[in-house]
Design an enzyme around this catalytic site. Structure first.
Site, PDB file in Angstrom:
ATOM      1  N   SER A 408       0.751  -1.050   0.115  1.00  0.00           N
ATOM      2  CA  SER A 408       0.017   0.242   0.025  1.00  0.00           C
ATOM      3  C   SER A 408       0.891   1.319  -0.043  1.00  0.00           C
ATOM      4  O   SER A 408       0.288   2.316  -0.350  1.00  0.00           O
ATOM      5  CB  SER A 408      -0.924  -0.086   1.395  1.00  0.00           C
ATOM      6  OG  SER A 408       0.004  -0.335   2.529  1.00  0.00           O
ATOM      7  N   HIS A 429      -2.192  -2.559  -6.353  1.00  0.00           N
ATOM      8  CA  HIS A 429      -2.779  -2.013  -4.955  1.00  0.00           C
ATOM      9  C   HIS A 429      -4.447  -2.075  -4.818  1.00  0.00           C
ATOM     10  O   HIS A 429      -4.968  -1.257  -5.209  1.00  0.00           O
ATOM     11  CB  HIS A 429      -2.095  -0.900  -4.659  1.00  0.00           C
ATOM     12  CG  HIS A 429      -2.575  -0.204  -3.213  1.00  0.00           C
ATOM     13  ND1 HIS A 429      -2.530   1.018  -3.003  1.00  0.00           N
ATOM     14  CD2 HIS A 429      -2.991  -0.923  -2.185  1.00  0.00           C
ATOM     15  CE1 HIS A 429      -3.417   1.261  -1.760  1.00  0.00           C
ATOM     16  NE2 HIS A 429      -3.261   0.032  -1.116  1.00  0.00           N
ATOM     17  N   GLU A 441      -4.751   0.255  -7.996  1.00  0.00           N
ATOM     18  CA  GLU A 441      -3.754   1.128  -8.335  1.00  0.00           C
ATOM     19  C   GLU A 441      -2.421   0.301  -9.010  1.00  0.00           C
ATOM     20  O   GLU A 441      -2.471  -0.754  -8.601  1.00  0.00           O
ATOM     21  CB  GLU A 441      -2.976   2.040  -7.208  1.00  0.00           C
ATOM     22  CG  GLU A 441      -3.689   3.013  -6.757  1.00  0.00           C
ATOM     23  CD  GLU A 441      -3.057   3.745  -5.520  1.00  0.00           C
ATOM     24  OE1 GLU A 441      -2.767   5.009  -5.573  1.00  0.00           O
ATOM     25  OE2 GLU A 441      -2.355   2.972  -4.644  1.00  0.00           O
ATOM     26  N   ASN A 479      -3.032   6.673  -0.909  1.00  0.00           N
ATOM     27  CA  ASN A 479      -2.660   6.682   0.523  1.00  0.00           C
ATOM     28  C   ASN A 479      -1.917   7.958   0.861  1.00  0.00           C
ATOM     29  O   ASN A 479      -2.024   8.419   1.997  1.00  0.00           O
ATOM     30  CB  ASN A 479      -1.953   5.639   0.822  1.00  0.00           C
ATOM     31  CG  ASN A 479      -2.779   4.266   1.176  1.00  0.00           C
ATOM     32  OD1 ASN A 479      -3.937   4.389   1.236  1.00  0.00           O
ATOM     33  ND2 ASN A 479      -2.307   3.045   1.116  1.00  0.00           N
TER      34      ASN A 479
END
Length: 677
Positions: A408, A429, A441, A479
């Site tokens: 992540s 991801h 992602e 993130n």
């Protein structure tokens, strides 16, 4: 010569086939509607026994109106005229001097279903791919081709309201149960069944009296009152006015003209324009996924924790053979039990459930590695174990096997150091929960090959997820943008602002969940891990409160206690607000931290353009869709005003609010992927 519609005459009936030129799916553009109107005018005077309307596309009947036309409409009068055109064509179809039947397969949505509603009969192909619905509310509008007028008498008022307010689609079987279609038929019998219906003389279907009873005038206000709390839980009237307008139209028994006037107003509203923007971004990502080849039949997932198990479960659900490896048999057993429950809920039929379980193979020893076309790593978020795992995996898999990490936040260059061929490694991801979050992602490492990235995008599309290209950098896109927002929320807690007050500020802004509850849901240990990973590269201070809770084992919802306390069912126990914080700009502090980081990501090229930031944050976090995403929101507020606000906050609260250099580069916001299409 007709461009989109093909008219054939048979012995006693006509067959109209829609095959929109240059499109993979049928959509009702203005041109398509006008062409249909011409054909109906030709048919009106023919001595026919009936008309059959069908699709020439394998993908389905009609996917709805041409949403791209919506973007070009800025005048409510023009929007109303478009609705009136659709209504006039549907009225002409309904008024033919002979019966008509819509033969439906695949998707029959929005304007496509409204066209079918104008037919005398509707037949649907009997398979799981057939789905019918009126999803306009998800675009901030409501049916505009007389759907709100024709649907309630057909299926009953409560069922019609449910379909229009939720935008959900129904299967062929549920459509028959509701009365939305007259019959469901296997593919090979569809045309014969349509001809039989044309000759039957059966009157148009109507819902039984008890389903139409809620539409009785004295009861309508009561029905609206009963629906209001349900709608309010899902849609704030200031953010998403469309469901509230649907209730108004139904309560007032609106005419077709009133429906068209209302649609004209809704279509040019801020909410609708932004929701259309978000929808088209999603369609573009789907197109990217479909345009490439993955060559994957067998997926091997390593790590049967929450994310690994969910990834394996979802891939098996979408038809892939999956082996799931873990060091502990009890963890594999728990994952298999979870998968079985998921398949039972989703698939329902015992045979389909068993077939899905047959594709889902617990693999303690890792035998699936030798057969795998794709290996996805989903182990602990630490670079050392990931490096060692990929060193071992590379020795066991075939040369063409694609390697992927679900990290992540860790840059791929750090993970791939032990690989002999780092070009095969990409990031895939996923976001938690995998079954609900659409975004994946696609992380490009410095040495990731174009072929590997293309296969990763194609696999993501094949499991019906949205592939978004991001550069390998700390936190990637989602993130990285989300973490300063969460950290600011924890700082507000440290300042004494109540948890409920913080979360309420975020949800009133338009977030689906407040940052404190979100952190608890993700897991405070995971939040801390990502925060520590990003703290040095982003010069971000990790709050002591977060470290303290993790040290005490208070990890959030999964442990029963985090910032909030949770009961045995995982439901939050809300403490009463203990500080109004009237003098603290809570929303401004939360959102500007997020926007500032979004601008930094755009400036640094973490993604290719502003649209990618919008797509990532809406589909990856649920960022207020009615605002169109962070960059669209910045567009609406103006760069100068945000920059000045950040400067003011930096003077009051410190350098974490220092405006990013990207605010002085307004050309960054001009880089929009769809503007060049």
């Amino acid at each position: 010569m007709s461009k989109h519609w093909h008219l054939d005459y048979h012995t006693d009936h006509a067959l109209l086939t829609l095959d929109v030129a240059g499109q993979s799916a049928n959509v009702l553009s203005q041109e398509v509607l006008q062409e249909l109107d011409q054909h109906l005018g030709e048919l009106e005077d023919k001595p026919l026994k009936g008309l059959i309307i069908r699709s020439g596309k394998a993908s389905g009947f009609i996917a709805g109106a041409d949403v791209r036309e919506f973007e070009r409409i800025t005048d409510p009068v023009r929007a109303t005229e478009l609705a009136q055109l659709g209504q006039q064509v549907c009225a002409r179809l309904a008024g033919l001097p002979f019966p008509s039947v819509a033969v439906i397969h695949g998707f029959c949505l929005g304007g496509g279903l409204e066209l079918a509603l104008a037919c005398t009969y509707r037949l649907a192909r009997e398979d799981t791919a057939t789905r019918l619905g009126l999803p306009e509310v998800r675009l901030g509008i409501h049916p505009g081709f007389a759907g709100s007028v024709r649907l309630p008498p057909l299926v009953g008022d409560l069922a019609a309201l449910d379909m229009m307010l939720t935008g959900r689609t129904v299967s062929a079987r549920e459509a028959r149960r509701l009365g939305l279609v007259d019959e469901i038929v296997p593919e090979r019998h569809l045309l014969h069944a349509a001809e039989t219906f044309l000759k039957s003389g059966t009157p148009r279907r109507q819902a039984p009296w008890y389903r139409r009873l809620p539409g009785w005038k004295p009861l309508r206000t009561l029905v609206v009152r009963l629906f209001t709390p349900r709608v309010r839980r899902k849609a704030h009237p200031d953010h998403y006015p469309a469901p509230w307008r649907i209730l108004d139209l139904w309560r007032d028994r609106a005419t077709e003209e009133q429906e068209a006037q209302s649609l004209g107003e809704m279509l040019v509203s801020r909410s609708s324009r932004n929701l259309v923007h978000v929808f088209l971004l999603g369609e573009e990502l789907k197109r990217v996924g479909r345009a490439q080849v993955h060559g994957v039949e067998h997926v091997h997932v390593i790590g049967a924790g929450v994310m690994g198990a969910d990834i394996a479960m979802w891939a098996a659900h979408k038809g892939f053979r999956v082996s799931l490896q873990d060091q502990k048999p009890e963890i594999l057993a728990r994952a298999a039990k979870k998968a079985h429950g998921f398949f039972k809920r989703k698939l329902k039929e015992p045979r389909a459930v068993q077939e899905a379980m047959d594709r889902f193979m617990p693999d303690l020893e890792g035998h699936g590695l030798k057969r795998a076309d794709l290996v996805i790593e989903a182990i602990v978020e630490k670079v050392g174990p990931k490096r060692e795992l990929f060193r071992m995996v590379e020795q066991k898999v075939r040369p063409q096997t694609l390697l992927a990490t679900n990290t992540s936040s860790i840059p791929l260059e750090e993970i791939s150091e032990t690989l002999k061929d780092p070009s095969r490694l990409v990031g895939l991801h996923f976001f938690n929960p995998v079954a609900q979050m659409q975004l994946v992602e696609i992380v490009r490492g410095a040495q990731s090959s174009e072929e590997s990235l293309a296969r990763a995008r194609a696999f993501t599309g094949a499991i019906e997820r949205l592939p978004l290209d991001v550069k390998s950098s700390p936190g990637f896109l989602v993130n990285r943008i989300l973490m300063p927002y969460l950290i600011e929320a924890v700082k507000l807690v440290e300042e004494g602002v109540s948890l409920v007050t913080i979360d309420q500020a975020a949800t009133e802004f338009g977030m689906p969940m407040g940052p404190i509850e979100l952190a608890d849901s993700v897991g405070l240990d995971i939040c801390l891990s990502v925060a520590e990973e990003l703290s040095e590269p982003l010069h971000m201070e990790v709050p002591d409160k977060l470290r303290e809770l993790v040290r005490q084992g208070q990890l959030g919802r999964k442990s029963g206690q985090g910032f909030y306390r949770y009961n045995a069912r995982g439901r939050r126990e809300s403490p009463p607000p203990d500080k109004t914080a009237a003098d603290i700009p809570i929303t401004e502090r939360l959102i500007l931290r997020l926007l500032n980081e979004a601008m930094a990501c755009l400036r640094e090229g973490v993604v290719g353009d502003a649209d990618a930031v919008d797509a990532g944050m809406v589909y990856g976090t649920g960022f207020a869709p009615f605002l169109g995403g962070p960059m669209s929101y910045i567009d609406s507020l103006g760069v100068t005003g945000i920059s000045h606000s950040l400067h003011r906050l930096s003077q009051e609260y410190g350098p974490r609010f220092k405006p990013d250099a990207g605010w002085s580069q307004p050309e960054l916001l001009m880089r929009r992927r769809r503007s060049s299409n």
